[in-house]
Design an enzyme around this catalytic site. Sequence first.
Site, mmCIF file in Angstrom:
data_model
loop_
_atom_site.group_PDB
_atom_site.id
_atom_site.type_symbol
_atom_site.label_atom_id
_atom_site.label_comp_id
_atom_site.label_asym_id
_atom_site.label_seq_id
_atom_site.Cartn_x
_atom_site.Cartn_y
_atom_site.Cartn_z
ATOM 1 N N HIS A 132 0.837 -1.207 0.000
ATOM 2 C CA HIS A 132 0.000 0.000 0.000
ATOM 3 C C HIS A 132 0.879 1.269 0.000
ATOM 4 O O HIS A 132 0.457 2.321 0.491
ATOM 5 C CB HIS A 132 -0.955 0.034 1.211
ATOM 6 N N SER A 182 16.018 20.420 -16.903
ATOM 7 C CA SER A 182 14.898 21.331 -17.126
ATOM 8 C C SER A 182 15.388 22.561 -17.878
ATOM 9 O O SER A 182 16.526 23.006 -17.697
ATOM 10 C CB SER A 182 14.304 21.759 -15.777
ATOM 11 N N LYS A 213 17.276 20.566 -11.678
ATOM 12 C CA LYS A 213 16.503 19.360 -11.978
ATOM 13 C C LYS A 213 17.332 18.288 -12.678
ATOM 14 O O LYS A 213 18.184 18.572 -13.507
ATOM 15 C CB LYS A 213 15.304 19.710 -12.873
ATOM 16 N N GLU A 254 9.948 7.646 -17.387
ATOM 17 C CA GLU A 254 8.629 8.236 -17.632
ATOM 18 C C GLU A 254 8.121 7.880 -19.022
ATOM 19 O O GLU A 254 6.924 7.607 -19.206
ATOM 20 C CB GLU A 254 8.705 9.756 -17.448
#
Length: 498
Positions: A156, A277, A283, A290
């Site tokens: 969970h 970025s 970043k 992704e």
Amino acid sequence: MAQLWKGRFKKELAKETNDFNSSISFDSRMFEEDIKGSIAHATMLGATGIIEKSEADKITAELSDILDDIKSGELKINMGCEDIHTFIEGELTARLGQTGKRLHTARSRNDQVALDIRMTLKKEADSLIEKVKGLINVLCDKAEEHKETIMPGYTHMQRAQPITFGHHLMAYASMLLRDIERLTDAYNRMNILPLGSGALAGTTYPLDRQMVADLLGFDGVSQNSLDGVSDRDFCVELASALSLIMVHLSRFSEEIILWCSWEFKFVELDDAFSTGSSIMPQKKNPDIAELVRGKSGRVFGDLTTLLTVMKGIPLAYNKDMQEDKEAIFDAIDTVKMCLTAFTPMIETMTVLKDNMRTAAAKGFINATDCADYLVGKGLPFRDAYKATGELVALCIDKGVTLETLELDEYKNVCSIFDEGVYEAIKLENCVFNRKVEGGPSPESVEKQIKLARATVDSLPTPNENDKAEKYNLSEEEIKAISHIFAVPLFHSSFTQNH
């Protein structure tokens, strides 16, 4: 170039119809399989006397030259043709004249297309298996390196019990081993020759279908001509196996993305497999993970396309089935691209062991072991569970952990606690004592790695075929076609006569 079916029609095909009907933009990738299939077909036609053997020899030799010319770039595929079959046959006829026109004897484009796509998907399945094997090997190497690296295991998305990073990685290796099984199963079911089914009802010519199957490395021939040309189960099955691969890669990607975040900081991806970025200089984005996660939906869509195309069409062939190639080819290409990028990303990532260990020390993930300690002292598990739950609540109130809670506090909850509890709840012991088969102990992980590597090493390499029959082909035939086929059939010891 003229259509193969033009004789029946009195009017020229409208450009719009031709463009809509054409498949060469995507079936041209099957040029090698189309030529190999035609060489085997022509060889059989000559061996059975359906056409003159001298003509069969000319056809096979010229098809071999056409293949060489396409591969070398000397011959460009004419994308104005209806399909790759039209282009190859047209080129053959342009070179050999009337002799070239004999190639299509006892064959329909329906069974020719069914053959080409089976041959293509067999080759692609081999390639996919090799790529999955490569990822499994990387996971085994990483798991070996981190079989004692403690991290929290989750249920969970809550810290649950301590495991090792090696154990976590081998969970994905287990998934990928099943993926190889599914790819292999799909390969075996597609490894049946449809050629000889004709358009739908076979042919009156005395074909030797088994000879063609052996030459092309198929296990057998289709037993029903209607099914032979209309079956695309193997496309659906392969797409299903590819979809499950993407499910596994997507789940893994989700964890990589989480682990790269500052909130977890369990791993850091190599600069070569990250991006930045355009506005935020700090970043470092896990874009490969992704994209893999995102591309999973594309492969699922390809599977849905195939199922939808096939669900409502009557026997036998229907033009709807032309849609099979774009969908299955896209699924194959997408999965191969994802594996190609994903594998080195995993191989080069840095594992931040201290951060994993720190996270494992929080969240009371050794509570089950505390309860098991009481069970070992004779307390029923449910009572031990309740006592440990009270201890966790007490630790939360006091802002301490089970490791730092005073022994007197333990005894206030349950009098049978003693100093041994601290050894029992030590994270290393919690993990290393879980020696049950399949568990997270270093010994168990080592066994999982050994089994995975043995399984991968036992898999056959692409194009192995020990079932091929031997045929009494002439030296000229052997010379003309021996370099065409991947299956190692053609050598001077052929003994079976036709």
